[in-house]
Structure formats: C-alpha cells, structure tokens
Design an enzyme around this catalytic site. Sequence first.
Site, short mmCIF file in Angstrom:
data_model
loop_
_atom_site.label_atom_id
_atom_site.label_comp_id
_atom_site.label_asym_id
_atom_site.label_seq_id
_atom_site.Cartn_x
_atom_site.Cartn_y
_atom_site.Cartn_z
N ASP A 63 70.76 -16.19 -6.40
CA ASP A 63 72.40 -16.08 -6.67
C ASP A 63 72.47 -14.56 -7.00
OD1 ASP A 63 74.81 -16.16 -6.55
OD2 ASP A 63 75.05 -18.07 -7.75
N TRP A 64 73.59 -13.80 -7.20
CA TRP A 64 73.92 -12.61 -7.31
C TRP A 64 73.58 -12.36 -8.86
CZ3 TRP A 64 73.43 -13.46 -2.76
CH2 TRP A 64 73.45 -12.70 -1.86
#
Length: 809
Positions: free
Chosen positions: A299-300
């Site tokens: 995930d970012w």
Amino acid sequence: MKKNKLMKHGLSAFLMGCLLLGCTTTSSTDEDHQKVDNIVASMSLKEKAQLVIGTGMYFQLPDSVLERFGGPREIDPNDSVYSAMVEKIREFVPGAAGNTSMFEQHGITTQVLADGPAGLRIQPKRKGEDKTYYCTAFPIGTVMASTWDTELVYKVGQAMGKEVLEYGVDVLLAPALNLQRDPLCGRNFEYYSEDPLVSGKMTAAMVKGVQSNGVGTSIKHYAANNQETNRLSVNTIVSERALRELYLKGFEIAVKEAQPWTVMSAYNKINGQYASESHDLLTKILRDDWGFKGYVMTDWGAGSDLVAQMEAGNDMIQPGSPKQVYELIELVENGKLDETVLDLNVSRILKVMLKTPKYKGYEYSGNPNLEVHALVTRQAATDGMVLLENNGALPFSENIEKVAAFGNCSYDFISGGTGSGDVNEAYTISLIQGLENGEYKAHIGLGKIYDEYMVEARANAPKSDNWLTNLMGGKVPVAEMAVSKELAAQMATENDIALITIGRNSGEGGDRKPEPCDFYLTDVEKEMIANVTEAFHAEGKKTVVVLNVGGVIETASWKNTPDAVLLAWQPGQEAGNSVVDVLSGKVNPSGKLAITFPVKYADVPSANTFPGHAVEGETGDEKDMSGFSFMRRVPWEVVYEEDIYVGYRYYNTFDVGVSYPFGYGKSYTDFEYTDVVLSARKFRKKIKVSVTVENAGDVAGREVVQVYLSAPGKSMDKPEMELVGFDKTDVLIPGEAEIITFTLEPIDLCSFDGARSSWIAEPGEYTVKVAASANDIRGAKTFTLQEEMVVETVTKALAPEVEISKLTK
C-alpha cells in the site's frame, strides 16, 4: 413450474465456472519464463532497483499551485535519463496512483496502476485538452455484497475493467475485501461483508469480471486491515484461528478461484510484523499454501524495511522515491540483500507485465461506453438495495404523484465514500432528479428552502476532520436542516407522500464515531422523522425513510416511526434513478444485508477494543513518517479479543438481539421454502442440499437463499452456525418455484486448529440450516461425520507473540 439450478459457490462448481467463463490466471508459458530470465539478466542493479521501487505519486496541478510548494521539482537530480522517463510515463494517464519504470532498451513497458474499488479513479480533465476523462461511479462494495449475486458482480467487473482498458490503465487497485469487523471502520463502504465467504465470492467474481478485459487487479488490503486509526503503525494482535477462518479466508477464496494479477499488502502489523515485511503472510500463506502466481505491491507508504520487504516476497514498493532506489542499491552492494532475491522480485513483476495491454501494444480509445455502464450501475444499485421496513407504503400506489422530499441528501445524494475509493464521475443523479425522471413531482417550494439552507450551511461548514478527504476530495454532508411541525404540516396537505433521506459518509484516513451525526442519528434528524411522519399520518398519508449511508447506523430507536425504510446505501452515480426504480415498484427489491445492524454500538463484539490503544512506554519517533501520507507512526495496537465471534457469529451464539440480522431483507412479494433434502445422512466426500423456493406472493421477484452449518463443537469452540453457501433465484413470477442445490465439501465442515496447523472436521452431528436470514431458518436437516477428518495441513504462520484473552462460549 419448477426449475433446477445448481449452486455456483463450491470448489467443484468453480472448476465448471472456469470452463464456462475462461478464468484469467497468471500462469506463464516456458517461453515467457525464458523471456523474463533474459530480461532480468540484461538489467543493471540500478534498473532492477528502479523497477521494484515505484516512480512516485504525481498530480497534474496548475503552475500556480506548484509554485506554492516551491515550483516543479526534478525527480532525480542524479539521473536525468530516469527523470525524463518518469516524466514521460506520468503523462500516459494523469491521476493514476502510480507507475512502474519503463526501460525501452530491455522491452520493459510501464504498468499504470490506478484506484479503485467503486470505479476507476483518474484525473477527469487534463492540461491543454477539452476532452474529459470521466469514469463510472459504480455502487460501493457494501451494495455489491447486498445483491448476493456473483453473476451481477462479474458483470459490474466487466464494465469496470473495460474502462480500465480503454483509458490506458494496466492494473486496477481493487477490489478491497477486508472484513467488516467493526461498523465504525471508515473504509467499510469499500468492503463487502462481515462474513468471509461472501467477501471471498464477491471478490472472486469482481476480479474475474475486471480481468476478462485483459487488465489486472490488486486485491487489498492484505491482511487484517480493519481500521483507519493509526493504520500505518497499528499492530493487529489476532489468533491463528481467527486469521485463517475470518481475516484470510476471503483472500484465500479470491486467490484460488480468480488468481488476481497482484495483491496489495496492508499498512498494519500482524502479530508484531508489518504485513509488507511478513514472509509468513506473503510467501508461506499466499504463495506456498494458496498458490498465488502474481506479484505483491505495498500500500502507498507501507512498511519501513526494504530488505525485509523484498525477502518477504513484497515485490514492489509504492509509491516509491529515488531515495529508496539508492538505498536498495546500497543494501545489495553491502551484502545486506542478496541480488538473487531482487531478481525474483523483478521476475514476478515482469511476468505480469507480459500480460498487460501496454506490453501488448493495445491502442486504447480513451472512450469507453459510459452510457452502457450507467445502465449496469443502475441495475446493480437497485439489486443491492435492502427494504428494511414496509407497512404498506411501498411500492408507491397509482395515486402517488406529488412528493415532499425532506433531508439534505435528497438534494445532494452521496454516490460513494471518500479517499482513494472515490470516483471522478460526470454526474450523480439526486433523489429529486430521480423522482422527476420517474414522472413524480417533487415539491418545488420545499426544494428552494433546502437549496437556500445548504448554500449557507456549506459556506459556514468546517473542513472535514479527515485529512485525506480534504486532500483527495469527496462529499461531506452538512448538518441536517431542522424541520418544524408547521413546515411538515404544510407539506402534508400539499403532497401525497413524504420521503426523508438520511445521509452519512466516511472514507480513507479516518474512522467513524459512535455518536450522533455518525453511527447514531442526531436529535434534529429524529425530530424530522417524527414531525414529518406525524403530519403525514394526520392526513392519512405515508412516510418513507431512505438511508443514503456507506455502512451500519443505529436504527432500533426510530425504525418503527415511518411507514417504510429503504436502505439505498451509496449506490453510485445513477443513485436517484435506482432509488426511484425501487420506490415505484419498477424493480422489486431483492437485496439482503451482508452485515448485521446491532441495536446499539455497545452490542458490537469489538466495541471495547476498537480501534485499539497506545502502546504503553512507547512514544514513537517524530521522524518516523510515511513518505506518502506525512503521518507520524504512533505506537498502537488492537487486540481481537472477540476472536472468531464477529458479526452474526457473535450475535447468534450469545443470543444478543439485533435491529436487523445478517442476511435480512424484505420484498414486495413472499417466498416459501419447502422440501429441504440432503443427499445422504452420513458425510462421505460431499453432501448435496436442495430446497424448493416458491414465489407465494403477487409480484415477480428474486430471493436470496442462505445455507448455514452448525457443527458439533466438542474439542473446539464453535459459533452457533456459519454460512457455507448462498445463491439467488432467477426472477420468479407468482406461483413459480425453483429448486436450488448446494454442495457441501469437506472444507465446509472445518475449523482451523492452530496447534496442528490444519483444517479439522470434528466427528459428530451437523445441522444444515436453509434460511432467509441468520434469524429466519426455513428448514433444517442433520447428517453425521463418523470420524475426524484432517482436510488440509498448511504452513505454521503468524502465531501471536502474546497471550490473547479470547472470547469463548
């Protein structure tokens, strides 16, 4: 008339479905393997690092805005070739969440990665262009699960994937399938259900639909990412059994049945280790136990240890930065990361690249058929709406013409949640527009009152307390307008019926609150419902409440006041049309709840532990920030003390009353269940369950049939019952019946035994319950299992490091 229709929700049925639908997998030919090996061998260490590290997150902003942040910044001042490449690929699809590096000299094309779960999220307008790039806002995940219709979800996936393809995106960062452990999770609108079977089946159908277009998906957030509070650092402490049976099961179903191209690892820790750094999670379970063939991306901004991530099997770091590229190079050169590990990460990314439209040279049009997709979303929304109450108010009678629409959201309907799950759609049909399109007359004067109020309310409204909503956009409802008894009385004399819309929204970056204006209705909202209902009843007229919400709210204290309650959820851009399709009777509601509505928040099994607590003795480091979100990582933990007792598993086992049970939903007709039959009384390999469902009412409709199983529970604690199958009838005309058949496989009888790392079916008597909801059992039969079955033994993984005070019977 009877029709036979086989259940599509068992392992054997999946194999048949693959033959019919052509499941998209990530299997590679020997030629592809050789091609990838040759590319990897030709790449420099720096190029490998630049491939596994994303090229950063970029928003195409006006120069005036960029100047406020110091003007445009060079991507990598030490590498002009890399910087030029990144600038080039960022122009392919502005607004995409990320891109992988492109190396034309090696035949490596970029992979464009874009959100999200309710439709493609890209920038709708681009510099120097008059053309727009709007996308369809499809119904949120909670709506899709409420349809209980995997064929329809596949159809939505097909439409969504077509937009992904025609706008030049390679991988859709969706679907999201984290379990709805607690109703206050801010991203529950993206997620499907409190039940892993529903979550897994919906995800598998969506993945297959999207990937039927030759584009990829990234199922997320793997795993146990069930809150937004301190999501970057929270340590989820959970038993092996609860993980395997609940929080991993949906992912397992999706991987085994649909083979998504990619998986996105979650922000949180699981039993002490970040998900993106967990070899147990990403290699032992995902690849060794389940056979996943694609690549894993973070995930970012997730995780912090590049070596641990690469070695765990987390192949790609997003959004990435040049700093991380050089850090990775140094780690390899210093012997802290073996380059063969990096080669494996690179090869997984390249194997997926070979399947992408970019690599194949697909010339995307930039013009998907949004009008056709609007029809798809309209149908999906109506099929996912749930009729909670109906005392003769719905469908509208023929004499209904004039409608008084109360509630801010009647005029500003919420199509979906906020954050990365939001979509830049061209329009959202309000309830008022839907009424007009359905040839009803909304009261103009009342509309003007609301318009004037909302202009002033918006002007004075504070910003959202969710930072990500402020950054990425999304609709934030303003405080509800008070409705006096005098105004209600006036409207009652001038209209035929009243509609009251109650709206709620939430999204990525923050959790909801167990208080008025969120989980509970405000006094103003309750007073509005009471005043309007009283006034319309005094005139012999009806009142209908429409819930425009993304997740569970409290209903028990007020639900019996109005004449009907329609749960419309956040139904996508065709919202008002879809709602009126149900109100008018054009569509008979067939949605059922995939989550339980409790009487009060204190009844929720996780209420005492959500969203966790600060870790004593730790304060965190002000410098420990996520590069993407600029949020400090606060030492935090949450203990899943409810263990396996989530949702209906808890309410039914411990006899806790609910407002609306799991699987519940009314119809404009009635259905009768008869002839529940088992194929055998002793379990040997499998058992078939059949039931006849007949439309015993006066209107054509569809029924969701659920099958639950109660197990012996001799050596292991067991819920009262668990969902093991579901299906939805065809449209049945009055008097028509359908025979539905389910197949119970050995795994359906099992619980996970952490001590043996095995799925175990206990000997004894099992009860099959065919039901219209978790609290409405229509027929039951028993069978026996003579001896214990060890159905599957898996790797030992993710055992908690501390003792958990688990809830037991």
